[in-house]
Design a protein around this motif. Structure first.
Motif, PDB file in Angstrom:
ATOM      1  N   VAL A 197       0.834  -1.205   0.000  1.00 40.49           N
ATOM      2  CA  VAL A 197       0.000   0.000   0.000  1.00 40.49           C
ATOM      3  C   VAL A 197       0.867   1.252   0.000  1.00 40.49           C
ATOM      4  N   ARG A 198       1.933   1.244   0.787  1.00 36.01           N
ATOM      5  CA  ARG A 198       2.828   2.406   0.811  1.00 36.01           C
ATOM      6  C   ARG A 198       3.518   2.584  -0.542  1.00 36.01           C
ATOM      7  N   ARG A 199       3.987   1.500  -1.134  1.00 35.24           N
ATOM      8  CA  ARG A 199       4.652   1.605  -2.432  1.00 35.24           C
ATOM      9  C   ARG A 199       3.700   2.158  -3.491  1.00 35.24           C
ATOM     10  N   ARG A 200       2.459   1.688  -3.471  1.00 33.48           N
ATOM     11  CA  ARG A 200       1.480   2.179  -4.443  1.00 33.48           C
ATOM     12  C   ARG A 200       1.221   3.670  -4.251  1.00 33.48           C
ATOM     13  N   ALA A 201       1.128   4.086  -2.993  1.00 37.04           N
ATOM     14  CA  ALA A 201       0.864   5.498  -2.709  1.00 37.04           C
ATOM     15  C   ALA A 201       2.014   6.387  -3.179  1.00 37.04           C
ATOM     16  N   GLU A 202       3.249   5.899  -3.054  1.00 39.76           N
ATOM     17  CA  GLU A 202       4.416   6.729  -3.384  1.00 39.76           C
ATOM     18  C   GLU A 202       4.860   6.621  -4.842  1.00 39.76           C
ATOM     19  N   LEU A 203       4.674   5.440  -5.440  1.00 37.22           N
ATOM     20  CA  LEU A 203       5.179   5.230  -6.793  1.00 37.22           C
ATOM     21  C   LEU A 203       4.081   5.035  -7.833  1.00 37.22           C
ATOM     22  N   GLY A 204       2.844   4.829  -7.387  1.00 36.15           N
ATOM     23  CA  GLY A 204       1.749   4.610  -8.326  1.00 36.15           C
ATOM     24  C   GLY A 204       1.408   3.133  -8.472  1.00 36.15           C
ATOM     25  N   ALA A 205       0.284   2.894  -9.139  1.00 35.92           N
ATOM     26  CA  ALA A 205      -0.230   1.533  -9.287  1.00 35.92           C
ATOM     27  C   ALA A 205       0.567   0.745 -10.315  1.00 35.92           C
ATOM     28  N   TRP A 206       0.595  -0.560 -10.154  1.00 34.13           N
ATOM     29  CA  TRP A 206       1.175  -1.481 -11.136  1.00 34.13           C
ATOM     30  C   TRP A 206       0.287  -2.720 -11.165  1.00 34.13           C
ATOM     31  N   ASP A 207       0.612  -3.657 -12.011  1.00 33.55           N
ATOM     32  CA  ASP A 207      -0.173  -4.882 -12.110  1.00 33.55           C
ATOM     33  C   ASP A 207       0.383  -5.925 -11.149  1.00 33.55           C
ATOM     34  N   PRO A 208      -0.234  -6.106  -9.976  1.00 34.11           N
ATOM     35  CA  PRO A 208       0.289  -7.077  -9.015  1.00 34.11           C
ATOM     36  C   PRO A 208       0.030  -8.519  -9.436  1.00 34.11           C
ATOM     37  N   GLY A 209      -0.796  -8.718 -10.471  1.00 37.00           N
ATOM     38  CA  GLY A 209      -0.959 -10.062 -10.996  1.00 37.00           C
ATOM     39  C   GLY A 209       0.283 -10.544 -11.721  1.00 37.00           C
ATOM     40  N   ALA A 210       1.106  -9.601 -12.150  1.00 30.44           N
ATOM     41  CA  ALA A 210       2.349  -9.944 -12.838  1.00 30.44           C
ATOM     42  C   ALA A 210       3.543  -9.938 -11.897  1.00 30.44           C
ATOM     43  N   ALA A 211       3.531  -9.043 -10.903  1.00 27.09           N
ATOM     44  CA  ALA A 211       4.673  -8.935  -9.989  1.00 27.09           C
ATOM     45  C   ALA A 211       4.199  -8.433  -8.634  1.00 27.09           C
ATOM     46  N   SER A 212       4.426  -9.227  -7.604  1.00 30.45           N
ATOM     47  CA  SER A 212       4.073  -8.800  -6.253  1.00 30.45           C
ATOM     48  C   SER A 212       4.918  -9.547  -5.244  1.00 30.45           C
ATOM     49  N   ALA A 213       5.160  -8.920  -4.103  1.00 26.34           N
ATOM     50  CA  ALA A 213       5.836  -9.600  -3.004  1.00 26.34           C
ATOM     51  C   ALA A 213       4.848 -10.527  -2.308  1.00 26.34           C
ATOM     52  N   GLY A 214       5.352 -11.628  -1.790  1.00 25.09           N
ATOM     53  CA  GLY A 214       4.487 -12.573  -1.095  1.00 25.09           C
ATOM     54  C   GLY A 214       5.268 -13.795  -0.668  1.00 25.09           C
ATOM     55  N   PHE A 215       4.544 -14.777  -0.160  1.00 25.37           N
ATOM     56  CA  PHE A 215       5.189 -15.998   0.328  1.00 25.37           C
ATOM     57  C   PHE A 215       5.643 -16.888  -0.823  1.00 25.37           C
ATOM     58  N   HIS A 216       6.842 -17.431  -0.686  1.00 30.53           N
ATOM     59  CA  HIS A 216       7.274 -18.546  -1.519  1.00 30.53           C
ATOM     60  C   HIS A 216       6.636 -19.811  -0.957  1.00 30.53           C
ATOM     61  N   VAL A 217       6.459 -20.827  -1.782  1.00 19.60           N
ATOM     62  CA  VAL A 217       5.806 -22.045  -1.301  1.00 19.60           C
ATOM     63  C   VAL A 217       6.606 -22.738  -0.200  1.00 19.60           C
ATOM     64  N   ASP A 218       7.909 -22.496  -0.112  1.00 18.46           N
ATOM     65  CA  ASP A 218       8.677 -23.180   0.932  1.00 18.46           C
ATOM     66  C   ASP A 218       8.400 -22.636   2.328  1.00 18.46           C
ATOM     67  N   ALA A 219       7.635 -21.536   2.426  1.00 19.18           N
ATOM     68  CA  ALA A 219       7.211 -21.034   3.732  1.00 19.18           C
ATOM     69  C   ALA A 219       5.965 -21.748   4.245  1.00 19.18           C
TER      70      ALA A 219
END
Length: 307
Positions: A197-219
């Protein structure tokens, strides 16, 4: 960006089988929410100290953008200008195709199938059709009151946010527990703050369906071992691009279809991050009350944390 190792489909299927909890509960369509007993609720309530209440829903988003391809609807249906007797009234209409990247919502167990099967091994085609879900509907879940744990990874790493594509791995979860002084336990709700949310507010929207931070399956095996009841974050819990070829949302598949763990997507965790940092504690009472929609695959929600 953290290491983002690829996972073969064969290894993913083995992981799916390893964390699966099918057949464990009589009320299977509540999945891991069966873990939250009255004792869990009492302990969570007893942990409230300051009484500070923090809502976590994004504003209702009616504007199109790269992260909101199907905007929510909101319009007035009555402006009180045609009624005779007092009082006049004002009415509005809201609707949303909420399973996206712009509306804070809960994923029920009917939302995700893997290899054609819903949670508990129920064939999706037999249980979900144009009329809705006959197994795993959001109406079966009801409200959840439990202990919440915030994994504030930017705070741990000393950065404003995790860049899209940053994979949070099992070691990162353990390091966050140690740094934040909290331990994930049975029946807990785990919320991952990436700073989306902070990144979007400061840098603008992007397509999180293509690139987003999150859990790797090994977690996920670690979270499964701890016996969590709910997983959520300011993204949709999955790192993207997916590390598993042919599986676009592997954490969704593991959490919902294998473990019976509903997901909270698109939270605004900025106020909660500030409140937990000020309090010096990263656990809280969490209340999630989805709409009672028979056959629904989820619901817009406004989860609330109480510190």
């Amino acid at each position: 960006m953290s290491a983002h190792p690829a996972v073969s489909r064969e290894d993913f299927d083995a992981l799916f089988a390893a964390v699966r909890t099918w057949g464990r509960w009589d009320r299977a369509d509540r999945g891991a929410w069966n873990r939250v007993t009255e004792d869990h609720v009492r302990r969570a309530v007893a942990g409230v100290r300051s009484g500070v209440v923090v809502p976590m829903a994004l504003p209702w988003n009616t504007r199109s953008g790269p992260d909101n391809l199907r905007p929510a609807l909101h319009h007035m249906t009555d402006l009180g200008d045609v009624e005779g007797p007092e009082p006049t009234t004002h009415k509005d209409f809201v609707a949303a195709d909420y399973h996206g990247k712009a509306v804070t919502h809960l994923d029920a167990l009917s939302h995700i199938a893997y290899a054609g099967l819903l949670y508990d091994g129920r064939p999706a085609r037999e249980h979900v059709d144009a009329a809705g879900a006959r197994f795993g509907a959001v109406s079966a879940l009801g409200p959840l009151v439990t202990r919440g744990v915030l994994l504030d990874l930017p705070a741990v790493l000393g950065v404003p946010w995790l860049e899209p594509g940053h994979a949070v791995r099992a070691g990162d979860v353990l390091a966050a527990e140690e740094a934040l002084g909290v331990t994930i336990g049975e029946g807990d709700a785990v919320l991952l703050r990436s700073g989306h949310v902070r990144r979007r507010a400061e840098l603008g929207a992007w397509d999180p369906g293509a690139a987003s931070a999150g859990f790797h399956v090994d977690a996920v095996p670690l979270l499964a071992e701890r016996g969590i009841a709910l997983l959520g974050g300011d993204g949709d819990s999955d790192v993207r691009p997916s590390p598993v070829a042919g599986v676009h949302s592997p954490v969704h598949a593991l959490a919902v279809a294998a473990m019976g763990v509903p997901l909270l997507d698109n939270l605004d965790l900025e106020a909660l991050a500030a409140a937990t940092a000020e309090a010096g504690r990263y656990e809280f009472l969490l209340v999630v009350a989805p709409l009672n929609v028979p056959g629904g695959t989820g619901s817009p929600v406004n989860p609330v944390a109480v510190l």
